[in-house]
Motif scaffolding. Structure first.
Motif, PDB file in Angstrom:
ATOM      1  N   LEU A 140       0.851  -1.177   0.000  1.00  0.00           N
ATOM      2  CA  LEU A 140       0.000   0.000   0.000  1.00  0.00           C
ATOM      3  C   LEU A 140       0.891   1.233   0.000  1.00  0.00           C
ATOM      4  O   LEU A 140       1.661   1.452   0.919  1.00  0.00           O
ATOM      5  N   LEU A 141       0.794   2.024  -1.042  1.00  0.00           N
ATOM      6  CA  LEU A 141       1.860   2.974  -1.341  1.00  0.00           C
ATOM      7  C   LEU A 141       1.802   4.241  -0.511  1.00  0.00           C
ATOM      8  O   LEU A 141       2.822   4.781  -0.119  1.00  0.00           O
ATOM      9  N   GLY A 142       0.608   4.749  -0.290  1.00  0.00           N
ATOM     10  CA  GLY A 142       0.519   6.021   0.409  1.00  0.00           C
ATOM     11  C   GLY A 142       0.993   7.162  -0.461  1.00  0.00           C
ATOM     12  O   GLY A 142       1.305   7.009  -1.641  1.00  0.00           O
ATOM     13  N   GLN A 143       1.058   8.355   0.121  1.00  0.00           N
ATOM     14  CA  GLN A 143       1.377   9.559  -0.636  1.00  0.00           C
ATOM     15  C   GLN A 143       2.884   9.771  -0.763  1.00  0.00           C
ATOM     16  O   GLN A 143       3.668   9.411   0.115  1.00  0.00           O
ATOM     17  N   LEU A 144       3.252  10.351  -1.883  1.00  0.00           N
ATOM     18  CA  LEU A 144       4.632  10.797  -2.076  1.00  0.00           C
ATOM     19  C   LEU A 144       4.850  12.123  -1.360  1.00  0.00           C
ATOM     20  O   LEU A 144       3.901  12.822  -1.000  1.00  0.00           O
ATOM     21  N   HIS A 145       6.099  12.482  -1.179  1.00  0.00           N
ATOM     22  CA  HIS A 145       6.444  13.794  -0.663  1.00  0.00           C
ATOM     23  C   HIS A 145       7.697  14.276  -1.376  1.00  0.00           C
ATOM     24  O   HIS A 145       8.331  13.529  -2.132  1.00  0.00           O
ATOM     25  N   ILE A 146       8.060  15.516  -1.164  1.00  0.00           N
ATOM     26  CA  ILE A 146       9.241  16.090  -1.799  1.00  0.00           C
ATOM     27  C   ILE A 146      10.455  15.800  -0.913  1.00  0.00           C
ATOM     28  O   ILE A 146      10.389  15.928   0.312  1.00  0.00           O
ATOM     29  N   SER A 147      11.549  15.398  -1.519  1.00  0.00           N
ATOM     30  CA  SER A 147      12.753  15.052  -0.768  1.00  0.00           C
ATOM     31  C   SER A 147      13.288  16.262  -0.007  1.00  0.00           C
ATOM     32  O   SER A 147      12.986  17.415  -0.340  1.00  0.00           O
ATOM     33  N   ALA A 148      14.098  15.991   0.998  1.00  0.00           N
ATOM     34  CA  ALA A 148      14.635  17.063   1.840  1.00  0.00           C
ATOM     35  C   ALA A 148      15.463  18.072   1.044  1.00  0.00           C
ATOM     36  O   ALA A 148      15.495  19.262   1.372  1.00  0.00           O
ATOM     37  N   ASN A 149      16.124  17.590  -0.021  1.00  0.00           N
ATOM     38  CA  ASN A 149      16.930  18.510  -0.829  1.00  0.00           C
ATOM     39  C   ASN A 149      16.149  19.106  -2.000  1.00  0.00           C
ATOM     40  O   ASN A 149      16.713  19.819  -2.835  1.00  0.00           O
ATOM     41  N   HIS A 150      14.841  18.803  -2.088  1.00  0.00           N
ATOM     42  CA  HIS A 150      13.943  19.376  -3.091  1.00  0.00           C
ATOM     43  C   HIS A 150      14.334  19.013  -4.520  1.00  0.00           C
ATOM     44  O   HIS A 150      14.017  19.742  -5.465  1.00  0.00           O
ATOM     45  N   ARG A 151      14.985  17.853  -4.681  1.00  0.00           N
ATOM     46  CA  ARG A 151      15.435  17.451  -6.014  1.00  0.00           C
ATOM     47  C   ARG A 151      14.621  16.305  -6.613  1.00  0.00           C
ATOM     48  O   ARG A 151      14.684  16.058  -7.813  1.00  0.00           O
ATOM     49  N   TYR A 152      13.870  15.573  -5.818  1.00  0.00           N
ATOM     50  CA  TYR A 152      13.143  14.418  -6.340  1.00  0.00           C
ATOM     51  C   TYR A 152      11.954  14.125  -5.438  1.00  0.00           C
ATOM     52  O   TYR A 152      11.792  14.703  -4.356  1.00  0.00           O
ATOM     53  N   LEU A 153      11.098  13.224  -5.901  1.00  0.00           N
ATOM     54  CA  LEU A 153       9.982  12.754  -5.097  1.00  0.00           C
ATOM     55  C   LEU A 153      10.445  11.580  -4.247  1.00  0.00           C
ATOM     56  O   LEU A 153      11.386  10.869  -4.603  1.00  0.00           O
ATOM     57  N   ALA A 154       9.769  11.375  -3.122  1.00  0.00           N
ATOM     58  CA  ALA A 154      10.177  10.322  -2.194  1.00  0.00           C
ATOM     59  C   ALA A 154       8.942   9.710  -1.542  1.00  0.00           C
ATOM     60  O   ALA A 154       7.851  10.301  -1.521  1.00  0.00           O
ATOM     61  N   HIS A 155       9.130   8.498  -1.036  1.00  0.00           N
ATOM     62  CA  HIS A 155       8.105   7.817  -0.259  1.00  0.00           C
ATOM     63  C   HIS A 155       8.762   7.266   1.000  1.00  0.00           C
ATOM     64  O   HIS A 155       9.732   6.520   0.922  1.00  0.00           O
ATOM     65  N   ASN A 156       8.249   7.694   2.162  1.00  0.00           N
ATOM     66  CA  ASN A 156       8.865   7.299   3.439  1.00  0.00           C
ATOM     67  C   ASN A 156      10.360   7.615   3.442  1.00  0.00           C
ATOM     68  O   ASN A 156      11.182   6.810   3.910  1.00  0.00           O
ATOM     69  N   ASN A 157      10.699   8.762   2.868  1.00  0.00           N
ATOM     70  CA  ASN A 157      12.082   9.252   2.800  1.00  0.00           C
ATOM     71  C   ASN A 157      12.987   8.417   1.908  1.00  0.00           C
ATOM     72  O   ASN A 157      14.209   8.595   1.926  1.00  0.00           O
ATOM     73  N   LYS A 158      12.407   7.541   1.101  1.00  0.00           N
ATOM     74  CA  LYS A 158      13.184   6.774   0.134  1.00  0.00           C
ATOM     75  C   LYS A 158      12.950   7.368  -1.256  1.00  0.00           C
ATOM     76  O   LYS A 158      11.806   7.652  -1.625  1.00  0.00           O
ATOM     77  N   PRO A 159      14.003   7.569  -2.048  1.00  0.00           N
ATOM     78  CA  PRO A 159      13.848   8.190  -3.368  1.00  0.00           C
ATOM     79  C   PRO A 159      12.884   7.414  -4.255  1.00  0.00           C
ATOM     80  O   PRO A 159      12.880   6.173  -4.274  1.00  0.00           O
ATOM     81  N   PHE A 160      12.075   8.152  -4.985  1.00  0.00           N
ATOM     82  CA  PHE A 160      11.103   7.562  -5.913  1.00  0.00           C
ATOM     83  C   PHE A 160      11.464   7.982  -7.328  1.00  0.00           C
ATOM     84  O   PHE A 160      11.500   9.176  -7.637  1.00  0.00           O
ATOM     85  N   LEU A 161      11.751   7.005  -8.176  1.00  0.00           N
ATOM     86  CA  LEU A 161      12.093   7.283  -9.572  1.00  0.00           C
ATOM     87  C   LEU A 161      10.826   7.230 -10.420  1.00  0.00           C
ATOM     88  O   LEU A 161      10.169   6.200 -10.523  1.00  0.00           O
ATOM     89  N   TRP A 162      10.501   8.350 -11.016  1.00  0.00           N
ATOM     90  CA  TRP A 162       9.320   8.463 -11.879  1.00  0.00           C
ATOM     91  C   TRP A 162       9.647   7.868 -13.250  1.00  0.00           C
ATOM     92  O   TRP A 162      10.430   8.420 -14.010  1.00  0.00           O
ATOM     93  N   ILE A 163       9.072   6.712 -13.558  1.00  0.00           N
ATOM     94  CA  ILE A 163       9.105   6.151 -14.909  1.00  0.00           C
ATOM     95  C   ILE A 163       7.653   6.089 -15.350  1.00  0.00           C
ATOM     96  O   ILE A 163       6.901   5.182 -14.990  1.00  0.00           O
ATOM     97  N   GLY A 164       7.232   7.099 -16.115  1.00  0.00           N
ATOM     98  CA  GLY A 164       5.818   7.271 -16.413  1.00  0.00           C
ATOM     99  C   GLY A 164       5.421   6.788 -17.797  1.00  0.00           C
ATOM    100  O   GLY A 164       6.253   6.571 -18.673  1.00  0.00           O
TER     101      GLY A 164
END
Length: 476
Positions: free
Chosen positions: A21-45
């Motif tokens: 169950l994925l839950g919501q993404l958030h913006i990484s601490a360095n504002h460079r990428y999306l993350a989930h539970n503070n783990k980087p999320f790679l957008w392959i759309g």
């Protein structure tokens, strides 16, 4: 074999459902990428614009299963779709709104969307939802429309969507292939964003999908609701300098992630708009398409078609220039074309065949690469390139890990690369990576004390190679 793989994937997903169950993404601490539970999320759309409007549930679930198996992570789809999505019902005869009113949504239509969002979640996919295609808001490029939004009903509709999907793994993408016409339209999109936030809460992730060769940053970069910037490099020409978009967004303040959400689609005619009539008369001359709607006379589109190679070039140029991922597209898939259908843009293949075109395999290879080396560490850095890195086909993109544990250099036409290795702290292990199929080819080990020239195994168009440099002590 394909069906067995999909069945196995579904069984595994269900067994691990609580963890998936994925839950919501958030913006990484360095504002460079999306993350989930503070783990980087790679957008392959993937652009599946007509998913909710065109397909029955069985076909839609097959599409989602296939994309999940191929390694995609985000599916981009439209709720009020482009192809007469307000008046033409979905497969089950349902229209999205009662009386064309955004304040009176049709529950039966949205229940199908609910089902597909739930299916995507089970498969580990995020849905990037466009509340509406941009032709339902006033613009300088009218479509089938009709225009139905104003500031007041945009807020009500946005709040309805936000509340309905507040606990689902969705990303919101306003716009829909349109630029912003005037201050009145700015107010409409801002009102819709506010409605989504009020319905969903502060964890709403929102962007804006503009027209070709434009970016959300032009109108909305300083808006607090804009979580990340989206640009569309579009379908005008091969070797589009997407790295210019990327470098601009990498530098502007405040820092926000960015992504090319609509680059050139595989199999779409280059500059298709120059060859199709849009005045309500016959779109194409006789004999260009056959009785089933497939392109028969391929030479009619004189500039040719974008291929999987074009997809790869734009993907690596974007990501190595700082983008937080990449969106693939295929001309048959965005409109889910089957034999006998009408098309917005004529197709070479039907959508089920297009699911397995070479461009999708290239996206799997891209995903696999960054499962081995964290894209979140990447820092664009062309200073390591000592050879001339040119423009158009000869442009060379490069990025390194922020700890210099690895570096990646992309040669679009297999050109020789002279690389400064002095940033590495020890011996460098070099490999070629073939972006079209994900194969590694070992080169050797090199001292970090002097520049080195690397020449790919092949050269020319469709002979792109990625140089992978690992500091030996970090290599696994």
């Amino acid at each position: 074999m394909q069906k067995n793989k999909i069945k196995l994937l579904i069984i595994v997903q269900w067994l691990l459902l609580p963890q998936l169950l994925l839950g919501q993404l958030h913006i990484s601490a360095n504002h460079r990428y999306l993350a989930h539970n503070n783990k980087p999320f790679l957008w392959i759309g993937d652009t599946a614009w007509e998913l909710f409007h065109k397909l029955n549930v069985t076909d839609a679930e097959y599409y989602l299963e296939t994309r999940a198996e191929q390694g995609f992570t985000v599916i981009q789809a439209v709720i009020l779709s482009e192809n007469n999505g307000l008046r033409t019902p979905n497969y089950y005869g349902e229209r999205p709104l009662h009386n064309l009113n955004p304040e009176t949504p049709n529950e039966a239509y949205f229940k199908q969307i609910d089902r597909l969002i739930n299916k995507a979640e089970q498969l580990g996919l995020y849905m990037a939802l466009l509340p509406t295609w941009g032709d339902k808001v006033k613009s300088n490029r009218p479509g089938q429309g009709p225009v139905i939004f104003n500031k007041e009903n945009a807020y009500t509709y946005g709040k309805y969507l936000g509340k309905r999907y507040q606990n689902k793994p969705v990303i919101w993408m306003l716009g829909g292939d349109r630029n912003v016409a005037d201050t009145t339209v700015v107010a409409i999109w801002k009102s819709m964003a506010t409605g989504i936030q009020d319905g969903m809460g502060s964890n709403a992730i929102i962007s804006y999908h503009p027209a070709g060769e434009s970016s959300s940053s032009h109108w909305f970069h300083n808006e607090s609701w804009l979580s990340f910037n989206s640009y569309q490099s579009g379908h005008a020409r091969p070797y589009f300098p997407v790295y210019n978009f990327a470098s601009y967004h990498y530098s502007i303040q405040p820092l926000k992630p960015f992504i090319d959400v609509e680059p050139a689609y595989e199999d779409i005619p280059i500059r298709f708009w120059d060859f199709i009539r849009w005045d309500g008369k016959a779109k194409l001359p006789n004999q260009v398409v056959d009785a089933d709607g497939f392109i028969r006379n391929k030479e009619y589109f004189k500039q040719g078609y974008f291929t999987d190679y074009d997809v790869r070039v734009h993907a690596y140029w974007n990501i190595l220039s700082g983008a937080c991922g990449y969106t693939y597209g295929n001309n048959a898939i965005w409109q889910f074309f089957s034999a006998g259908d009408s098309t917005a843009i004529p197709c070479l293949y039907d959508w089920k065949t297009a699911l397995h075109r070479p461009g999708a395999k290239s996206m799997s290879a891209l995903k696999n690469l960054f499962e081995l080396r964290s894209f979140a560490k990447l820092v664009p850095d062309t200073t390591m390139i000592l050879s001339e890195y040119g423009k158009d086909s000869t442009y060379i993109s490069a990025a390194r890990a922020n700890d210099y544990s690895f570096a990646l250099v992309y040669a679009a036409i297999g050109q020789s690369l002279r690389i400064d290795l002095t940033g590495f702290k020890s011996t460098v292990r070099a490999q070629w990576y073939q972006p079209k199929d994900g194969r590694f080819l070992y080169i050797g080990e090199y001292s970090n004390r002097c520049p080195t020239t690397f020449t790919p195994p092949t050269q020319g168009r469709d002979q792109d190679w990625l140089l992978v440099l690992d500091e030996k002590k970090h290599f696994k």
